[in-house]
Design a protein around this motif. Structure first.
Motif, PDB file in Angstrom:
ATOM      1  N   LEU A  73       5.326   0.154 -70.227  1.00  7.52           N
ATOM      2  CA  LEU A  73       5.195   1.428 -70.942  1.00  7.52           C
ATOM      3  C   LEU A  73       6.509   1.848 -71.601  1.00  7.52           C
ATOM      4  CD1 LEU A  73       3.031   3.533 -68.461  1.00  7.52           C
ATOM      5  CD2 LEU A  73       2.320   2.447 -70.589  1.00  7.52           C
ATOM      6  N   VAL A  74       7.620   1.439 -70.985  1.00  5.89           N
ATOM      7  CA  VAL A  74       8.920   1.856 -71.512  1.00  5.89           C
ATOM      8  C   VAL A  74       9.541   0.804 -72.422  1.00  5.89           C
ATOM      9  CG1 VAL A  74      11.261   2.562 -70.887  1.00  5.89           C
ATOM     10  CG2 VAL A  74       9.322   3.260 -69.464  1.00  5.89           C
ATOM     11  N   SER A  75       9.342  -0.473 -72.058  1.00  5.34           N
ATOM     12  CA  SER A  75      10.164  -1.490 -72.706  1.00  5.34           C
ATOM     13  C   SER A  75       9.451  -2.271 -73.805  1.00  5.34           C
ATOM     14  CB  SER A  75      10.700  -2.467 -71.653  1.00  5.34           C
ATOM     15  OG  SER A  75       9.616  -3.055 -70.966  1.00  5.34           O
ATOM     16  N   HIS A  76       8.119  -2.205 -73.856  1.00  5.27           N
ATOM     17  CA  HIS A  76       7.442  -3.028 -74.869  1.00  5.27           C
ATOM     18  C   HIS A  76       7.464  -2.346 -76.235  1.00  5.27           C
ATOM     19  CE1 HIS A  76       4.390  -5.535 -76.786  1.00  5.27           C
ATOM     20  NE2 HIS A  76       4.664  -6.413 -75.840  1.00  5.27           N
ATOM     21  N   PRO A  77       7.690  -3.130 -77.294  1.00 11.02           N
ATOM     22  CA  PRO A  77       7.712  -2.542 -78.641  1.00 11.02           C
ATOM     23  C   PRO A  77       6.436  -1.764 -79.000  1.00 11.02           C
ATOM     24  CG  PRO A  77       8.463  -4.821 -78.710  1.00 11.02           C
ATOM     25  CD  PRO A  77       8.014  -4.566 -77.307  1.00 11.02           C
ATOM     26  N   ASN A  78       5.288  -2.182 -78.418  1.00 10.98           N
ATOM     27  CA  ASN A  78       4.034  -1.434 -78.658  1.00 10.98           C
ATOM     28  C   ASN A  78       4.163   0.023 -78.247  1.00 10.98           C
ATOM     29  OD1 ASN A  78       2.701  -3.678 -79.412  1.00 10.98           O
ATOM     30  ND2 ASN A  78       1.545  -3.979 -77.521  1.00 10.98           N
ATOM     31  N   MET A  79       5.053   0.269 -77.289  1.00 16.95           N
ATOM     32  CA  MET A  79       5.112   1.585 -76.639  1.00 16.95           C
ATOM     33  C   MET A  79       6.356   2.362 -77.049  1.00 16.95           C
ATOM     34  SD  MET A  79       2.528   2.124 -74.660  1.00 16.95           S
ATOM     35  CE  MET A  79       1.107   1.170 -75.103  1.00 16.95           C
ATOM     36  N   GLU A  80       6.933   2.030 -78.196  1.00 15.83           N
ATOM     37  CA  GLU A  80       8.171   2.678 -78.630  1.00 15.83           C
ATOM     38  C   GLU A  80       8.030   4.203 -78.654  1.00 15.83           C
ATOM     39  OE1 GLU A  80      11.120   1.787 -78.953  1.00 15.83           O
ATOM     40  OE2 GLU A  80      12.050   3.337 -80.196  1.00 15.83           O
ATOM     41  N   GLY A  81       6.874   4.686 -79.076  1.00 16.16           N
ATOM     42  CA  GLY A  81       6.657   6.142 -79.144  1.00 16.16           C
ATOM     43  C   GLY A  81       6.817   6.787 -77.774  1.00 16.16           C
ATOM     44  N   LEU A  82       6.275   6.138 -76.761  1.00 17.12           N
ATOM     45  CA  LEU A  82       6.356   6.689 -75.404  1.00 17.12           C
ATOM     46  C   LEU A  82       7.791   6.640 -74.892  1.00 17.12           C
ATOM     47  CD1 LEU A  82       4.744   7.857 -73.102  1.00 17.12           C
ATOM     48  CD2 LEU A  82       4.370   5.551 -72.251  1.00 17.12           C
ATOM     49  N   ARG A  83       8.498   5.546 -75.160  1.00 19.45           N
ATOM     50  CA  ARG A  83       9.903   5.444 -74.772  1.00 19.45           C
ATOM     51  C   ARG A  83      10.682   6.611 -75.360  1.00 19.45           C
ATOM     52  NH1 ARG A  83      15.316   3.571 -76.319  1.00 19.45           N
ATOM     53  NH2 ARG A  83      14.772   3.682 -78.519  1.00 19.45           N
ATOM     54  N   ARG A  84      10.445   6.899 -76.641  1.00 18.58           N
ATOM     55  CA  ARG A  84      11.160   7.993 -77.292  1.00 18.58           C
ATOM     56  C   ARG A  84      10.849   9.329 -76.610  1.00 18.58           C
ATOM     57  NH1 ARG A  84      13.786   8.056 -81.770  1.00 18.58           N
ATOM     58  NH2 ARG A  84      13.070  10.148 -82.257  1.00 18.58           N
ATOM     59  N   LEU A  85       9.568   9.536 -76.312  1.00 17.84           N
ATOM     60  CA  LEU A  85       9.207  10.802 -75.670  1.00 17.84           C
ATOM     61  C   LEU A  85       9.930  10.953 -74.329  1.00 17.84           C
ATOM     62  CD1 LEU A  85       5.395  11.082 -76.466  1.00 17.84           C
ATOM     63  CD2 LEU A  85       7.307  12.255 -77.556  1.00 17.84           C
ATOM     64  N   LEU A  86      10.041   9.840 -73.585  1.00 17.35           N
ATOM     65  CA  LEU A  86      10.737   9.910 -72.298  1.00 17.35           C
ATOM     66  C   LEU A  86      12.226  10.171 -72.498  1.00 17.35           C
ATOM     67  CD1 LEU A  86       8.918   7.013 -70.420  1.00 17.35           C
ATOM     68  CD2 LEU A  86       8.853   9.432 -69.809  1.00 17.35           C
ATOM     69  N   ALA A 141       2.778   6.296 -58.193  1.00 18.14           N
ATOM     70  CA  ALA A 141       4.134   6.040 -57.704  1.00 18.14           C
ATOM     71  C   ALA A 141       4.574   4.617 -58.066  1.00 18.14           C
ATOM     72  CB  ALA A 141       4.204   6.265 -56.195  1.00 18.14           C
ATOM     73  N   SER A 142       3.655   3.662 -57.955  1.00 19.65           N
ATOM     74  CA  SER A 142       4.007   2.285 -58.313  1.00 19.65           C
ATOM     75  C   SER A 142       4.364   2.188 -59.792  1.00 19.65           C
ATOM     76  CB  SER A 142       2.847   1.335 -58.015  1.00 19.65           C
ATOM     77  OG  SER A 142       2.529   1.364 -56.650  1.00 19.65           O
ATOM     78  N   VAL A 143       3.559   2.869 -60.638  1.00 21.94           N
ATOM     79  CA  VAL A 143       3.849   2.859 -62.078  1.00 21.94           C
ATOM     80  C   VAL A 143       5.225   3.485 -62.315  1.00 21.94           C
ATOM     81  CG1 VAL A 143       3.133   3.726 -64.327  1.00 21.94           C
ATOM     82  CG2 VAL A 143       1.414   2.973 -62.688  1.00 21.94           C
ATOM     83  N   MET A 144       5.512   4.582 -61.598  1.00 26.52           N
ATOM     84  CA  MET A 144       6.788   5.272 -61.788  1.00 26.52           C
ATOM     85  C   MET A 144       7.972   4.390 -61.415  1.00 26.52           C
ATOM     86  SD  MET A 144       6.421   8.011 -63.386  1.00 26.52           S
ATOM     87  CE  MET A 144       8.152   8.465 -63.322  1.00 26.52           C
ATOM     88  N   VAL A 145       7.814   3.542 -60.380  1.00 23.34           N
ATOM     89  CA  VAL A 145       8.900   2.622 -60.019  1.00 23.34           C
ATOM     90  C   VAL A 145       9.247   1.739 -61.216  1.00 23.34           C
ATOM     91  CG1 VAL A 145       9.563   0.665 -58.565  1.00 23.34           C
ATOM     92  CG2 VAL A 145       8.394   2.633 -57.546  1.00 23.34           C
ATOM     93  N   GLY A 146       8.205   1.211 -61.859  1.00 18.26           N
ATOM     94  CA  GLY A 146       8.435   0.374 -63.045  1.00 18.26           C
ATOM     95  C   GLY A 146       9.039   1.173 -64.177  1.00 18.26           C
ATOM     96  N   VAL A 147       8.555   2.391 -64.371  1.00 22.25           N
ATOM     97  CA  VAL A 147       9.079   3.249 -65.452  1.00 22.25           C
ATOM     98  C   VAL A 147      10.561   3.539 -65.216  1.00 22.25           C
ATOM     99  CG1 VAL A 147       9.001   5.601 -66.386  1.00 22.25           C
ATOM    100  CG2 VAL A 147       6.878   4.322 -66.076  1.00 22.25           C
ATOM    101  N   LEU A 148      10.890   3.953 -63.979  1.00 19.54           N
ATOM    102  CA  LEU A 148      12.271   4.334 -63.673  1.00 19.54           C
ATOM    103  C   LEU A 148      13.223   3.161 -63.846  1.00 19.54           C
ATOM    104  CD1 LEU A 148      11.715   6.527 -60.494  1.00 19.54           C
ATOM    105  CD2 LEU A 148      12.252   7.294 -62.804  1.00 19.54           C
ATOM    106  N   ARG A 149      12.767   1.977 -63.462  1.00 20.09           N
ATOM    107  CA  ARG A 149      13.598   0.783 -63.581  1.00 20.09           C
ATOM    108  C   ARG A 149      13.865   0.494 -65.071  1.00 20.09           C
ATOM    109  NH1 ARG A 149      10.886  -2.936 -60.023  1.00 20.09           N
ATOM    110  NH2 ARG A 149      12.144  -2.130 -58.305  1.00 20.09           N
ATOM    111  N   ALA A 150      12.803   0.557 -65.858  1.00 18.00           N
ATOM    112  CA  ALA A 150      12.955   0.238 -67.281  1.00 18.00           C
ATOM    113  C   ALA A 150      13.768   1.305 -68.012  1.00 18.00           C
ATOM    114  CB  ALA A 150      11.574   0.096 -67.920  1.00 18.00           C
ATOM    115  N   VAL A 151      13.586   2.578 -67.630  1.00 16.69           N
ATOM    116  CA  VAL A 151      14.363   3.637 -68.287  1.00 16.69           C
ATOM    117  C   VAL A 151      15.839   3.494 -67.935  1.00 16.69           C
ATOM    118  CG1 VAL A 151      14.742   6.126 -68.473  1.00 16.69           C
ATOM    119  CG2 VAL A 151      12.423   5.229 -68.456  1.00 16.69           C
TER     120      VAL A 151
END
Lengths: 195, 336
Positions: A73-86, A141-151
């Motif tokens: 969700l954070v690191s893939h180019p498909n999801m650039e919009g979401l990365r920006r929002l975060l 929570a599992s998704v958030m672990v991945g999000v936090l790592r990528a952010v």
């Protein structure tokens, strides 16, 4: 379950494991269709069936898959919009961590019927934080672990994350900040909207 | 009372886009974010009107008048490019000599962050600018998702509407579509011809060669009827081997008879299905809307049907005009 969440799962599976995997999963889950619409609401059981089918198809535990989804969700180019929002959450990784308290409200500000569980950050020390994930969305929570790592990577911070599991009502994630400016990080240009 | 130097330091934190001017409109100090908009032109020491154009209120033309607008809102623009629009609030300095003008981007913020590469550090901590930018991006993304859903739903709706008026086997219009077209033409008072066409010997093809052959024949017949008619005509399959063709604005019986003759000729050619010849033919009856004072759909269909019946009676592979029935004396045989 909100279509945005189902759509995120679909997008992750297609980008990571391919369209054929997604078709097998939707078939096994008995959805009766293959495309989730981001702006429609679906029955919760559909999401559960998709995740169960995916776990079986990949022969991997669901928590691992959900962490990968978070990273996607954070690191893939498909999801650039979401990365920006975060990244609007703060100028540094620590500021971002503090902004997680508002994440559920921010999500609702953007899409009024998108309900994400409440998150609460507790500062143990300037280098150690605990994120409490309140119930409402199994696997969040599992998704958030991945999000936090990528952010962390996105900000160029070096952080160690561990999913401590359930503690009472909440699931706990521990974040140990080894170095807040470990690497360059990815650029965030405020004015680069819509690119 | 705080001196202007201390005041400036305070303002740099609280409102980084302030301008402090003296009684003559000379800029004493400018906030760091405002100065960032013109990095090559130090604002300190310049005359305020040299940098900014007052857009509103238009009645103000002098510096004293501007500075006397205590608590008043002004709209400004840079004189040079990029001519970013700014909103300002004027607060006179306590000693009555000069004023603080606190500027903000207002709605121009979206362009400003791009034009000047602004970052969150350029806004004061309580400024809602970052939240506004977040909201614009989030809402645009959500709107885009909704828009793409709307497009897909519209596509699905058009397809469903098309299906509702289409005969799926032949791609021709169906009975419902024919009723709609007839209704339109009649209520619009248009002149038109209605041709009722029935395939002869179709049942025998179906019986001898199977349904696949029958379907093939229907598809070929449909293609021939479409080829022999104009785009504005309506070709509909209204029953197993029954077709109706509506000719808009065409009520010339000679022309219609020519068309019918061509249709019959082509439909009589054997159609080859998997090496087997399928032989059908067609009987056709035609009625004109102009043959009735107040035409209605059922009446016209019935008239064309009578003509068709007469064509069959005369030995099939024929065309019969409703207008000819009177001469044959069976015009009142409306039971069929």
């Amino acid at each position: 379950m909100h279509g945005l969440i189902n759509r995120a799962i679909q997008s992750f599976v297609c980008a990571t494991y391919g369209q054929s995997c997604w078709l097998r999963v939707t078939e096994a889950a008995g959805l009766g269709f293959t495309e989730f619409e981001a702006m429609l609401i679906y029955e919760d059981s559909m999401t559960t069936r998709v995740l169960d089918a995916l776990s079986a198809d990949l022969n991997r535990p669901q928590s691992e898959i959900l962490e990968d989804l978070g990273t996607y969700l954070v690191s893939h180019p498909n999801m650039e919009g979401l990365r920006r929002l975060l990244r609007f959450g703060g100028v540094t990784y620590v500021e971002f961590l503090h902004s997680l308290d508002d994440l559920s409200d921010r999500a609702r500000l953007a899409v009024s019927d998108l309900r994400l569980p409440i998150l609460e950050l507790c500062e143990v020390s300037p280098a150690e934080y605990q994120l409490h994930c309140f119930p409402g969305l199994p696997g969040y929570a599992s998704v958030m672990v991945g999000v936090l790592r990528a952010v962390a990577d996105d900000y160029g911070a070096l952080a160690m994350l561990s999913h401590e599991g359930q503690q009472g009502d909440v699931e706990v994630i521990t974040i140990v900040l080894v170095e807040s400016a470990f690497a360059e990080g990815r650029h965030f240009d405020l004015g680069a909207r819509g690119t | 009372m705080m001196d202007t130097a201390n005041l400036s330091t305070l303002l740099e934190t609280l409102c980084p886009m302030f301008v402090m001017v003296d009684g003559e409109g000379k800029i004493l100090n400018a906030g760091p974010t405002l100065q960032k908009l013109r990095p090559d032109q130090p604002m300190k020491g310049r005359a305020f009107p040299d940098l900014f154009e007052l857009v509103r209120p238009r009645t103000i033309t002098t510096i004293p008048a501007l500075l006397s607008l205590a608590g008043g809102k002004v709209h400004l623009k840079f004189h040079d490019e990029p001519r970013t629009a700014l909103k300002g609030l004027i607060a006179p300095l306590p000693d009555g000599n000069g004023a603080i003008i606190n500027l903000s981007f207002g709605i121009s913020i979206l362009d400003a962050v791009r034009d000047y590469a602004l970052t969150s550090a350029d806004f004061s901590g309580t400024d809602l600018a970052i939240e506004l930018l977040y909201l614009v991006e989030a809402k645009s993304a959500a709107m885009e998702a909704s828009r793409s859903l709307n497009l897909r739903l519209q596509g699905a709706m058009l397809a469903a509407e098309e299906q509702a008026v289409t005969d799926m086997l032949t791609g021709l219009k169906n009975r419902r579509a024919m009723d709609l077209v007839l209704g339109h033409l009649i209520s619009g008072g248009s002149a038109f011809a209605l041709m009722h066409l029935d395939l002869d010997y179709f049942k025998s093809v179906n019986d001898r060669l199977g349904h696949a052959a029958g379907d093939f024949v229907l598809q070929q017949a449909a293609r021939i009827m479409e080829e022999e008619t104009r785009n504005e005509d309506t070709v509909a399959r209204i029953g197993g081997d029954e077709f109706v063709i509506i000719f808009k604005s065409l009520v010339d019986e000679a022309v219609l008879s020519d068309i019918a003759a061509r249709l019959i000729k082509r439909l009589r050619q054997p159609m080859m299905f998997q090496g087997a010849p399928c032989q059908v033919s067609a009987s056709v009856g035609t009625a004109l809307s102009t043959q009735f004072n107040t035409p209605d759909a059922a009446e016209l269909l019935n008239a064309a049907d009578q003509a068709l019946y007469e064509a069959k009676r005369q030995g099939r592979s024929r065309h019969c005009l409703y207008s000819s029935l009177g001469e044959a004396g069976i015009k009142t045989a409306s039971s069929h």
